[in-house]
Write a protein that holds these residues in place. Structure first.
Motif, PDB file in Angstrom:
ATOM      1  N   SER A 147      40.128 115.180  84.002  1.00 44.69           N
ATOM      2  CA  SER A 147      39.342 115.227  82.768  1.00 44.69           C
ATOM      3  C   SER A 147      39.335 116.661  82.234  1.00 44.69           C
ATOM      4  N   ASP A 148      38.916 116.828  80.971  1.00 46.14           N
ATOM      5  CA  ASP A 148      38.766 118.177  80.413  1.00 46.14           C
ATOM      6  C   ASP A 148      37.780 118.995  81.244  1.00 46.14           C
ATOM      7  N   GLU A 149      36.725 118.337  81.717  1.00 43.70           N
ATOM      8  CA  GLU A 149      35.717 119.032  82.533  1.00 43.70           C
ATOM      9  C   GLU A 149      36.339 119.593  83.811  1.00 43.70           C
ATOM     10  N   MET A 150      37.195 118.802  84.455  1.00 42.83           N
ATOM     11  CA  MET A 150      37.833 119.269  85.689  1.00 42.83           C
ATOM     12  C   MET A 150      38.888 120.333  85.398  1.00 42.83           C
ATOM     13  N   LEU A 151      39.631 120.191  84.299  1.00 40.00           N
ATOM     14  CA  LEU A 151      40.623 121.202  83.933  1.00 40.00           C
ATOM     15  C   LEU A 151      39.957 122.537  83.593  1.00 40.00           C
ATOM     16  N   ALA A 152      38.716 122.499  83.165  1.00 40.29           N
ATOM     17  CA  ALA A 152      37.976 123.723  82.849  1.00 40.29           C
ATOM     18  C   ALA A 152      37.509 124.458  84.101  1.00 40.29           C
ATOM     19  N   LYS A 153      37.654 123.821  85.273  1.00 39.22           N
ATOM     20  CA  LYS A 153      37.139 124.398  86.515  1.00 39.22           C
ATOM     21  C   LYS A 153      38.216 124.544  87.594  1.00 39.22           C
ATOM     22  N   VAL A 154      39.466 124.728  87.205  1.00 46.32           N
ATOM     23  CA  VAL A 154      40.538 124.913  88.183  1.00 46.32           C
ATOM     24  C   VAL A 154      40.352 126.267  88.864  1.00 46.32           C
ATOM     25  N   ILE A 155      40.495 126.292  90.191  1.00 48.85           N
ATOM     26  CA  ILE A 155      40.327 127.545  90.922  1.00 48.85           C
ATOM     27  C   ILE A 155      41.579 127.990  91.670  1.00 48.85           C
TER      28      ILE A 155
END
Length: 179
Positions: A147-155
């Motif tokens: 999701s966009d939310e998960m892509l915003a939190k890649v580490i």
């Protein structure tokens, strides 16, 4: 070190495109091998650099429940939600590889993976749509897309061999471009 991570995060958040260039002259020397030895396996992989590329080479062993070798970036905050695809220039011999993105430091949490088609021994440029990645947990495909939310939190980013096949390998990466 925190300043560098902050600067990297700021760059990913504010620039429409971003390229990670590898090699002795351009950086990427903070990428490290992570092999199945962390779980008792016997695979080996090492990272070195030419003037233009990162070179990851070694041997995958299926002994002792092994079967994977990977190279990974350091942990850092990356917002990839504004990008549509990734372009990778690379070549490989001996194994097939996938590109990975992680949101968690714990190995058993979900991560994203997409196999890449690399003709053996030839430089190729591969483009991957971010929406084409599959979500995995402990090696099992969960049937979900990021999701966009998960892509915003890649580490963390990385490459891992696929196919659970023993043998020698070499993966050479020129650049990774987010578009």
């Amino acid at each position: 070190m925190n300043f560098i991570l902050l600067l990297t995060s700021f760059f990913f958040l504010t620039h429409p495109g971003h390229t990670i260039n590898f090699g002795q002259q351009t950086g990427g020397d903070d990428w490290r091998a992570l092999n199945d030895g962390v779980m008792g396996g016997l695979s080996q992989g090492t990272v070195s650099f030419s003037n233009e590329s990162l070179i990851f080479k070694g041997a995958v062993s299926l002994e002792n429940n092994g079967g994977f070798a990977s190279v990974r970036s350091p942990y850092q905050t990356m917002d990839l939600s504004g990008f549509k695809k990734i372009k990778i220039r690379c070549k490989a011999t001996g194994q097939n590889f996938a590109f990975t993105m992680e949101n968690y430091q714990r190995w058993y949490m979900p991560y994203y993976k997409k196999s890449i088609d690399i003709p053996q021994g030839e430089w190729t440029t591969v483009e991957i749509e971010l929406r084409d990645f599959d979500t995995y947990r402990v090696g099992q495909n969960m049937g979900e897309k990021p999701s966009d939310e998960m892509l915003a939190k890649v580490i963390r980013l990385g490459f891992v061999n696929t196919g659970k096949k023993s043998g020698d390998f070499q993966l050479e990466i020129d650049y990774i471009e987010f578009m």
